[in-house]
Enzyme design. Sequence first.
Site, short mmCIF file in Angstrom:
data_model
loop_
_atom_site.label_atom_id
_atom_site.label_comp_id
_atom_site.label_asym_id
_atom_site.label_seq_id
_atom_site.Cartn_x
_atom_site.Cartn_y
_atom_site.Cartn_z
N ASP A 91 0.85 -1.18 0.00
CA ASP A 91 0.00 0.00 0.00
C ASP A 91 0.89 1.23 0.00
OD1 ASP A 91 0.89 0.39 2.59
OD2 ASP A 91 -0.94 -0.30 3.53
N SER A 92 0.28 2.39 -0.22
CA SER A 92 1.07 3.60 -0.41
C SER A 92 1.51 4.24 0.89
CB SER A 92 0.25 4.63 -1.21
OG SER A 92 -0.84 5.09 -0.43
N PHE A 95 -3.07 5.25 4.30
CA PHE A 95 -3.95 4.90 5.42
C PHE A 95 -3.23 5.01 6.75
CE2 PHE A 95 -5.87 1.93 8.42
CZ PHE A 95 -7.18 2.38 8.42
N GLN A 234 -12.06 6.78 -3.66
CA GLN A 234 -12.44 7.32 -2.36
C GLN A 234 -13.79 8.02 -2.48
OE1 GLN A 234 -11.20 6.88 0.59
NE2 GLN A 234 -9.12 6.08 0.28
N ASP A 311 -7.82 -7.84 1.81
CA ASP A 311 -6.79 -8.03 2.84
C ASP A 311 -7.33 -7.55 4.16
OD1 ASP A 311 -5.24 -5.29 3.83
OD2 ASP A 311 -6.33 -5.06 1.94
N CYS A 349 -11.21 -28.74 10.14
CA CYS A 349 -10.06 -28.03 9.57
C CYS A 349 -8.89 -29.00 9.39
CB CYS A 349 -9.65 -26.87 10.48
SG CYS A 349 -8.21 -25.95 9.91
N CYS A 351 -5.70 -27.99 8.91
CA CYS A 351 -4.40 -27.35 9.13
C CYS A 351 -3.58 -28.15 10.14
CB CYS A 351 -4.57 -25.91 9.58
SG CYS A 351 -4.97 -25.67 11.33
N CYS A 354 -4.88 -27.99 13.88
CA CYS A 354 -6.06 -28.79 14.21
C CYS A 354 -5.79 -30.28 14.11
CB CYS A 354 -7.22 -28.40 13.31
SG CYS A 354 -7.81 -26.71 13.60
N HIS A 380 -3.47 -21.23 12.32
CA HIS A 380 -4.85 -21.71 12.14
C HIS A 380 -5.73 -20.64 11.51
CE1 HIS A 380 -8.82 -23.31 12.65
NE2 HIS A 380 -9.14 -22.15 13.22
#
Length: 414
Positions: A91-92, A95, A234, A311, A349, A351, A354, A380
């Site tokens: 990102d720039s 934010f 925006q 994200d 799950c 993963c 788990c 997880h």
Amino acid sequence: MSIEFSVTESRGKTRTGRLVTPHGEIQTPIFMPVGTVASVKAVPQETLEELGAQIILGNTYHLYLRPGVETVRKMGGLHGFMSWNRAILTDSGGFQVFSLSELRKVNEDGVTFRSHLDGSSHFFSAESAMEFQIGLGADIIMAFDECTEYPAEPARMRESMEMTARWAARSKKYFEEHKHEVPWKSVSGFEFQVSSATDTRNTKLETRNFAAALRPSGQPGASVPTQALFGIVQGGMDRTLRKESAERTIEIGFPGYAIGGLSVGEPRELTREIVESTLEHLPKDKPRYLMGVGTPEEIVEYASLGIDMMDCVLPTRAARHGLLFTSEGKITIKQARYAQDSGPLDPNCGCRVCQRYSRAYLRHLYASNEVLAQVLNTIHNLSFYLDTMRRVRHAISLGEVSGFLSDVWSRPKP
């Protein structure tokens, strides 16, 4: 060449796509783990690969302050610096500067702000934000924008939107003039590896000849891909301003478009309203990125509306506070009721957490303030988010999106 995007399947508003970047192919809709300072907190890169993360984020503001853009640039950009061979988006910094509130001053030229680390004064402009992101060398970078606070008066929202539009034009101008300064080509003799297009666990890395394989500059046939610069829409919570912002940003021309300025304190229903109305004005043949959202239910919902990229820091931040996402609802692992629970965190799950550890053990680690608790919890949560998006893509391909949405929203709430 920067990126290539194609819609592979469309079901009403919902769609799947294929996004090709200089460091790998991405299947959309996709969730992108956030690696603020060139690290997804508590998770090493090889684990991210095993989880099937196709692209991660870096933050320009934080990396500019530490370790510094020049340090990263000299090591071939973020890919070389953090030893990550797949795609990266930065990102720039707009934010983060917005979040400093009392420590910043905004004018037409840019933003003067004080570092949250030591109070030193710094300045970001549209041009310098591009310079820094080119130096960091991510595959996808973002135009410099101003994030409008919530609530805001109509005049303030318009002023902010128009500032963002002017900064977008300046961002593109600088980028077009300097895009070939990307540090990938400056690492002499290094042949880049990129991830394969398959979206499975334990995805193996393979060297591919993408745009002449990023040969060192000066060799015969050398052709170095460039980064892709996305524009940001925006306009606060005003649908008319969002429409105008989208039109002005599209007129400037970018290979992808982001919806920014949301999840800043507004009601969730208003977020959805703004997202849905803004999408009506964005090109259907370009990737659409919704910045900074959200819960598992939200990312499924936004994917169903036609968002391609999302994200959020939530899965990693929540993990560090013992909040875990499962197919049976949210679990606060520090609660005493899990102290003698021998069952897996999520029986549905697959993963590594788990499959191996009990809720009782995870609660013990968290209660004992063990670093391993943060590691396992984060693995997880990221797995749950990435698996959720795999299931979304599969549901779209089968034409079962509505059924999948119903299943997600029927999960027990905490």
